[in-house]
Scaffold this active site. Structure first.
Site, mmCIF file in Angstrom:
data_model
loop_
_atom_site.group_PDB
_atom_site.id
_atom_site.type_symbol
_atom_site.label_atom_id
_atom_site.label_comp_id
_atom_site.label_asym_id
_atom_site.label_seq_id
_atom_site.Cartn_x
_atom_site.Cartn_y
_atom_site.Cartn_z
ATOM 1 C CB SER A 284 -0.869 0.028 1.256
ATOM 2 O OG SER A 284 -0.091 0.445 2.372
ATOM 3 C CG ASP A 285 1.616 5.842 -1.153
ATOM 4 O OD1 ASP A 285 2.611 5.846 -0.397
ATOM 5 O OD2 ASP A 285 1.466 6.698 -2.053
ATOM 6 C CE1 TYR A 286 5.523 7.193 5.697
ATOM 7 C CE2 TYR A 286 3.442 7.768 6.711
ATOM 8 C CZ TYR A 286 4.813 7.667 6.775
ATOM 9 O OH TYR A 286 5.481 8.051 7.900
#
Ligand code: BGC
Length: 737
Positions: A284-286
């Site tokens: 996932s992104d941050y």
């Protein structure tokens, strides 16, 4: 991102040769890898599996707590700061002190170089030179792997049609064909011939998907993308990454048609796994998993974990919803173990492919940039420079007397490197390079302003004075690095602060003025350009940007870059891109005065861009003959060749980027007025003429119809071989059954 510096003579021996996994280190076949994964999964606890699905960010030395967590299998991956020694220590703990000896995968944002900083990706795209771009990624991989990094969160292949979006700097522009070429080149560069080579790193195509379509160019904003546009445009460079063998993807922050990308079963399962057969993993992104709650897509952290895992996000970056809720979800029967095992399998598969279980050795060179790397950085920076205007002012004659250099961006290493640098060394500014070339005594430097936020005009006088004392003025204008990149959208595209005033004051002196614009996006500078004899667009050109700019200004190199994104006249035209549809009332130049009011255009500004996609000037001149097809028609499934003569009719040898476009006149879904289908960078001596040929297969003309089927529809077409997206003479052809 990281601020620590490693290098300067510290060599990290031949490394971490620790064998935490008992199977011999011979090249494993895919079947071997699956068997090893089966064996591991059979021994792993649910906690260890959730640990593999979790990624923490780190900075500074490893704390005792972090060490203990690694021993317990709490993390499958770490990313962020730290030194090579710290990374090696963490890996040693994972391999030798955790129960199953499963290695960490160490990630990092290596975006446009690591020690050697290359131009920002939008600048790289302007080179239209995928081979050189591949070489830059190879160098970045070598430098990063030398410090124990296994994985980069790059390339960013988000198509962007809105220069307000700060992250336009990080991608390859507006066109799916060009961005796909760059995407594949980056993957090949990072991953090399084999992922388990000591100097290869796993690539990560981000941000999957649609992130660049953020409404109003505001970062993280909502996107609405019809499925055919998603497939024809936004997904294309991601698919090119898959075809180039990419190891991982990053799921994006944005929602697409109401469903967040990090919980999106359609894009992550249907497209990525079922259609493309991707078998690596998705991170996932941050904190994007936890953000499913703020999106209004998940009720709480547990729901967020459930939705992201089900959608196919294997690894959660930074937020801890998987770890905190995974067990409860399994116990409650909401998530079955099979889904968890599949998620972990894909992570372990990449770890095996990287050779992490066998204790990867570090490549020899961890010293930082070397001359080969700097040569590539200079070449790529040179090829990325786009000459937008030239009334004979460039190149400057070497016999020019004194040169005034005005503008703080002439001497700001951090700004010229742009957003997302690694551990940069060796940056040479334009001021330094021009001083070296001309000699100190011939260069008068006046920054004029301290930065774009400077509201004082007390530096103007010295700038005007410098211009008076000089024979030519180089005005360095544009944006600091902090004005593009993540969370750095702008509502205005003009040169920020008092720079336009400074340029006007200096221009009044009457000396020939040349603007060199450093920026992370297309900016608008119509008035400034009017006062300039030449305008060179330099993006954020990286470490060797100074020498590259100096060599172009002084005529040691000829500019050849062409825009990978349309430059608007004003922010009010955005979104503006070349491959748009025609509308039922296409605009025309005639206007209301000619009784032509009811057209798709503006009353207060032209509908055309300031500079179109594909545009860029040279010091030479190229003449194109009209394209000719090898036949007037082609059967579905066949190919046609299109050729044009390109002649260098100028006085210097130079590169030209020859572009090939097509247009389908009528389709079951209306087709863009032009679409790029090929390009070639060619080199011609003065007087030399070359026949440039593009082979078009009818598959290249395929698009998604309203039933979301990829089809090539027979019909009438036009093709151009042209220097940019708006010029050239079309040739007609037909596709028949
Ligand atoms: C960015 C990503 C980046 C990640 C890790 C996020 O905020 O959107 O592009 O890779 O942080 O640093």
């Amino acid at each position: 991102m990281i601020r620590t510096r490693f290098g300067n003579g510290i060599t990290f021996g031949v490394s971490v040769l620790i064998v935490g996994w008992t199977i011999a280190a011979t090249a494993a076949t895919p079947a071997d890898i699956e068997r090893k994964i089966d064996a591991l999964l059979a021994r792993m606890t649910l906690e260890e599996k959730l640990g593999q699905m979790s990624q923490a960010t780190t900075s500074g030395p490893l704390t005792d707590q972090r060490k203990e967590e690694i021993r317990k299998g709490r993390w499958g991956s770490l990313y962020g700061g730290g030194t090579a020694a710290q990374r090696a220590e963490a890996q040693q703990i994972a391999l030798t002190q955790s129960r199953l000896g499963i290695p960490l995968i160490y990630g990092q944002d290596v975006i446009h170089g690591f020690h050697t900083t290359f131009p920002i990706p939008l600048g790289q795209a302007a080179s239209w030179d995928p081979e050189l771009v591949r070489q830059s990624a190879r160098i970045a991989a070598r430098e990063a792997s030398g410090t124990g990094i296994h994985w980069t969160f790059s390339p960013m292949v988000d198509i962007a049609r809105d220069p307000r979006w700060g992250r336009v700097a990080e991608g390859y522009g507006e066109d799916p064909y060009l961005a796909s070429a760059m995407s594949a080149a980056m993957v090949r560069g990072y991953q090399g011939d084999s992922l388990d080579a000591p100097d290869s790193i796993a690539a990560c195509a981000k941000h999957y998907v649609g992130y660049g379509a953020a409404e109003a160019g505001r970062d993280y904003n909502t996107t609405w993308i019809p499925e055919n546009l998603l497939r024809d445009v936004y997904l294309k460079p991601f698919q090119a990454a898959k075809e180039a063998g990419i190891a991982t993807y990053m799921s994006a922050f944005n929602s697409i048609n109401g469903v967040p990308a990090s919980g999106n079963e359609f894009t992550l399962r249907q497209v990525l796994r079922n259609e493309w057969k991707f078998d690596g993993f998705v991170v996932s992104d941050y904190t994007a998993v936890h953000e499913l709650i703020a999106h209004g897509y998940a009720a709480d952290a547990r729901d967020a974990a459930l939705k992201a895992i089900r959608a196919g996000v294997n690894m959660e970056m930074v937020s801890t919803d998987y770890w905190d809720n995974g067990k409860a979800l399994v116990d409650a029967g909401q998530l079955d173990l099979k889904t968890i095992d599949e998620a972990v399998r894909e992570i372990l598969r990449v770890k095996f492919r990287l050779g992490l279980f066998d204790g990867r050795t570090l490549p020899g060179n961890v010293q930082g940039s070397n001359s080969e790397a700097l040569a590539v950085a200079k070449q790529l920076a040179t090829e990325s420079l786009v000459l937008l205007k030239n009334e004979g002012a460039l190149p400057l004659a070497k016999s020019v007397g004194k040169v005034a250099i005005v503008g703080f961006l002439a001497d700001s290493p951090t700004d010229q490197n742009g957003a997302w640098v690694g551990e940069p060394i060796g940056t040479v500014t334009p001021l330094t390079a021009i001083r070296q070339a001309l000699g100190e005594s011939r260069v008068i430097y006046a920054p004029g302003l301290r930065g774009s936020g400077d509201t004082r005009r007390d530096g103007f006088a010295a700038a005007v004075e410098a211009a008076r004392a000089a024979d030519a003025v180089l005005l360095f204008l544009g944006e600091e690095a902090s004005l593009s990149g993540e969370a750095s959208s702008r509502a205005h595209l003009d040169l920020p602060g008092l720079q336009e005033d400074l340029a006007a004051e200096v221009a009044k002196v009457g000396k020939p003025c040349i603007a060199v614009i450093l920026a992370g996006r297309p900016t608008t500078f119509h008035e400034v350009a009017a006062n300039m004899r030449a305008v060179l667009y330099a993006w954020h050109p990286g470490a060797m940007g100074g020498p590259a700019i100096a060599s172009v200004i002084l005529g040691d190199a000829v500019p050849s870059g062409k825009l990978a994104i349309t430059f608007p006249r004003t922010v009010g035209q955005v979104p503006i891109y070349y491959n748009h549809l025609n509308t039922g009332r296409p605009p025309s130049e005639t206007g209301p005065a000619a009784g032509d009011k009811y057209r798709s255009k503006y009353l207060d500004v032209s509908f055309t861009p300031e500079y179109p996609f594909g545009y860029g000037l040279s010091y030479s001149k190229f003449d194109y003959s009209r394209a000719r097809g090898s036949a007037p028609q082609v059967k579905l499934g066949g190919t046609l060749a299109f050729s044009a003569g390109v002649a260098n009719t100028g006085n210097v040898e130079a590169d030209e980027i020859v572009q090939f476009y097509t247009h389908q006149l009528a389709g079951s879904v209306a087709r863009p007025v032009r679409e790029l289908k090929g390009f070639q960078r060619i080199h011609l001596r003065p007087g030399e003429k070359r026949t440039v040929t593009f082979t078009l297969s009818t598959d290249d003309l395929a698009f998604y119809n309203s039933q979301m089927k990829l089809v090539t529809e027979p019909g009438a077409f036009e093709a151009w071989i042209a220097p940019d997206s708006v010029s050239g003479q079309e040739i007609d052809f037909a596709v028949v059954r």
